[in-house]
Design a protein around this motif. Structure first.
Motif, PDB file in Angstrom:
ATOM      1  N   UNK A 169       0.819  -1.224   0.000  1.00 34.90           N
ATOM      2  CA  UNK A 169       0.000   0.000   0.000  1.00 34.90           C
ATOM      3  C   UNK A 169       0.847   1.267   0.000  1.00 34.90           C
ATOM      4  N   UNK A 170       1.948   1.256   0.729  1.00 35.65           N
ATOM      5  CA  UNK A 170       2.759   2.475   0.868  1.00 35.65           C
ATOM      6  C   UNK A 170       3.958   2.481  -0.074  1.00 35.65           C
ATOM      7  N   UNK A 171       4.268   1.323  -0.641  1.00 35.59           N
ATOM      8  CA  UNK A 171       5.384   1.254  -1.586  1.00 35.59           C
ATOM      9  C   UNK A 171       6.735   1.394  -0.918  1.00 35.59           C
ATOM     10  N   UNK A 172       6.815   1.102   0.363  1.00 31.08           N
ATOM     11  CA  UNK A 172       8.125   1.083   1.024  1.00 31.08           C
ATOM     12  C   UNK A 172       8.106   0.135   2.207  1.00 31.08           C
ATOM     13  N   UNK A 173       9.315  -0.112   2.691  1.00 34.11           N
ATOM     14  CA  UNK A 173       9.498  -1.124   3.740  1.00 34.11           C
ATOM     15  C   UNK A 173       8.835  -0.676   5.052  1.00 34.11           C
ATOM     16  N   UNK A 174       7.946  -1.481   5.627  1.00 36.23           N
ATOM     17  CA  UNK A 174       7.313  -1.086   6.898  1.00 36.23           C
ATOM     18  C   UNK A 174       8.201  -1.323   8.111  1.00 36.23           C
ATOM     19  N   UNK A 175       7.820  -0.679   9.213  1.00 34.46           N
ATOM     20  CA  UNK A 175       8.571  -0.825  10.469  1.00 34.46           C
ATOM     21  C   UNK A 175       7.733  -1.532  11.522  1.00 34.46           C
ATOM     22  N   UNK A 176       8.421  -2.093  12.482  1.00 36.82           N
ATOM     23  CA  UNK A 176       7.740  -2.654  13.655  1.00 36.82           C
ATOM     24  C   UNK A 176       7.926  -1.663  14.785  1.00 36.82           C
ATOM     25  N   UNK A 177       6.851  -1.370  15.498  1.00 36.86           N
ATOM     26  CA  UNK A 177       6.955  -0.333  16.531  1.00 36.86           C
ATOM     27  C   UNK A 177       6.279  -0.731  17.822  1.00 36.86           C
ATOM     28  N   UNK A 178       6.802  -0.180  18.907  1.00 42.36           N
ATOM     29  CA  UNK A 178       6.055  -0.156  20.156  1.00 42.36           C
ATOM     30  C   UNK A 178       5.601   1.276  20.322  1.00 42.36           C
TER      31      UNK A 178
END
Ligand code: BES
Ligand code: ZN
Length: 464
Positions: A392-401
């Motif tokens: 959807x965003x066309x870039x690598x997602x992050x994992x977050x707290x």
């Protein structure tokens, strides 16, 4: 909004973008401030608007009365005995108080588009985010594209005040809400180039302390020095709850706190923001926080104490020489995994009682609370969500707290037995809970796309 057979859901979203923004503005215009009793009617009207909108886009929707604000339940049409996986999309239509009004560039409930942003209270927290999911499902229904999942929308009106009615509602509607997981867009992402899956939230306890002094405001010249000043007593009491290293000075407070793993600390260090940038963004001369932790760790994975409001004495223009009759502080503590709100609340109230001098009378009111939340970022569903974010965003997602709280996710787990998938669309500069709240229209577009792409990804997963 006619049925367009030839378009895909994502094409439909692009074609209908301007109308969808207009509808979102209509949703935002309701001053649905749950903390303020005078807005009860606005909350009811807003809930009814959501029901009507859901019906218009083809959902089976109903308004569910509660002792507090109504809950909206809306389902995709489904066949009896459907074998599709069932997901519940949760959101809230209530918003935080807009005060102080004078700091808003334009009135908080008159949506204004400037550049690529939609400014209004509730635009990002949470109307814009839940409307993105509604629009994604609308795109399926209106293009006649079969949804690979059964979806129920659960949109409540008390999230910002502790979701008091929702707990009972979950218990009463357990069967109807049984699902693979809850999908929630009510958190954040670091930037449009860093979409994020949130796998932990902080918990919260809240309390109000009132110190009562003389039976009335007194002349401070005639009587000052013979009775305690409740404002001074309160300031001295509060000052003892946190030390200069940012540690909370309450016996037992850190006892259950889970320490951060080296892996998590490494992941958190990837956040695309430096300490300097963060300090400038916050508008403070220097950052403050618990020693030994980075600002990213401090704001998401360490417990904190905050004074949310402090009131006493004369607040008007000029001076008034009095010893005030009372002083009040509104406090919240953010909790991290393994800390138990009830246990912490007891420890906090005990410490405050111990610290209160005998020269004032202490009144304590306990407010809402919620447990911290953490799930594995490595599960199949988390991986499916990461794939969706990337597409959807066309870039690598992050994992977050994340540091904020959505207390009801614990009840989703305890009552319904389902985890929550947190896919937030709010940007750090969206000003949630602050004046001039905004929602990025780019986040809205990409969020709708994410909503549309999510269902086929989730449908591929093995069932619970
Ligand atoms: N959307 C927030 C929660 C949130 C924001 C989580 C950012 C993670 C990142 C939600 O609307 C909220 O503000 N919750 C309250 C809960 C409280 C009133 C019980 C909060 O965190 O203060
Ligand atoms: Zn909020």
């Amino acid at each position: 909004m006619c049925r367009v057979q030839s378009l895909s859901p994502t094409e439909y979203l692009e074609h209908n973008y301007e109308r969808l923004v207009r509808e979102l503005c209509a949703y935002i215009r309701f001053p649905s401030v749950s903390a303020q009793p005078q807005h009860a009617k606005d909350l009811a009207a807003c809930a009814q608007w959501v029901v009507d909108h859901c019906k218009k886009i083809g959902l089976d929707a109903r308004l569910c009365k509660t002792e507090g604000n109504p809950i909206v339940l809306a389902k995709t049409p489904r066949k009896a005995g459907s074998k599709k996986p069932h997901y519940v999309v949760y959101g809230h239509y209530d918003v935080q108080p807009p005060e102080p009004f004078e700091l808003w560039k334009t009135p908080p409930f008159e949506p204004r588009i400037e550049g690529d942003s939609l400014f209004a209270r509730g635009s990002s927290d949470n109307k814009g985010q839940n409307f993105a999911h509604l629009s994604a499902v609308e795109a399926y229904l209106k293009t006649g594209t079969e949804l690979p999942c059964d979806i129920t929308f659960l949109i409540e009106g008390e999230e910002e005040v502790g979701s008091k009615s929702l707990d009972g509602f979950l218990r009463a509607n357990k069967k109807e809400l049984a699902c693979e997981a809850f999908v929630i867009s009510d958190t954040g992402m670091p930037s449009l180039k860093h979409p994020a899956l949130t796998y932990a939230l902080r918990g919260i306890i809240s309390a109000e302390i009132i110190l009562h002094g003389p039976s009335r405001d007194l002349h401070s010249g005639i009587y000052g020095g013979t009775v305690d000043n409740p404002a001074m007593a309160l300031a001295q009491l509060l000052a003892q709850l946190r030390d200069k290293n940012g540690k909370i000075a309450i016996p037992g407070f850190y006892y259950d706190v889970e320490s951060l793993s080296a892996y998590e600390r490494k992941e958190m260090a990837k956040m695309p923001m430096t300490e300097k940038q963060y300090q400038q963004f916050m508008g403070v001369p220097k950052l403050f926080g618990e020693k030994g932790y980075t600002f990213i760790e401090q704001r998401s994975a360490r417990p904190t104490i905050e004074i949310n409001g402090l009131t006493s004495g004369y607040q008007g223009e000029g001076s008034k020489t009095i010893v005030p009759a009372w002083a009040r502080a509104k406090l919240t503590f953010r909790l991290v995994p393994n800390q138990k709100p009830d246990k912490i609340r007891k420890a906090v109230l005990k410490r405050i009682a111990e610290l209160c001098p005998p020269t004032v009378r202490l009144e304590m009111k306990v407010g809402h609370g919620g447990e911290p939340y953490i799930v594995s970022p490595k599960s199949d569903i988390a991986q499916a969500a990461l794939r969706t974010l990337k597409a959807a965003f066309g870039c690598e997602p992050m994992l977050m707290r994340e540091g904020g709280s959505i207390p009801i996710v614990t009840q989703f787990k305890n009552v319904i037995g389902a985890d929550s998938l947190l896919l937030g669309l709010a940007l750090p500069d969206d000003n949630a809970h602050s004046p001039n709240e905004k929602f990025s229209l780019d986040a809205f577009k990409k969020g709708m796309r994410m909503g549309a792409l999510l269902w086929p990804e989730l449908a591929k997963l093995k069932r619970k």
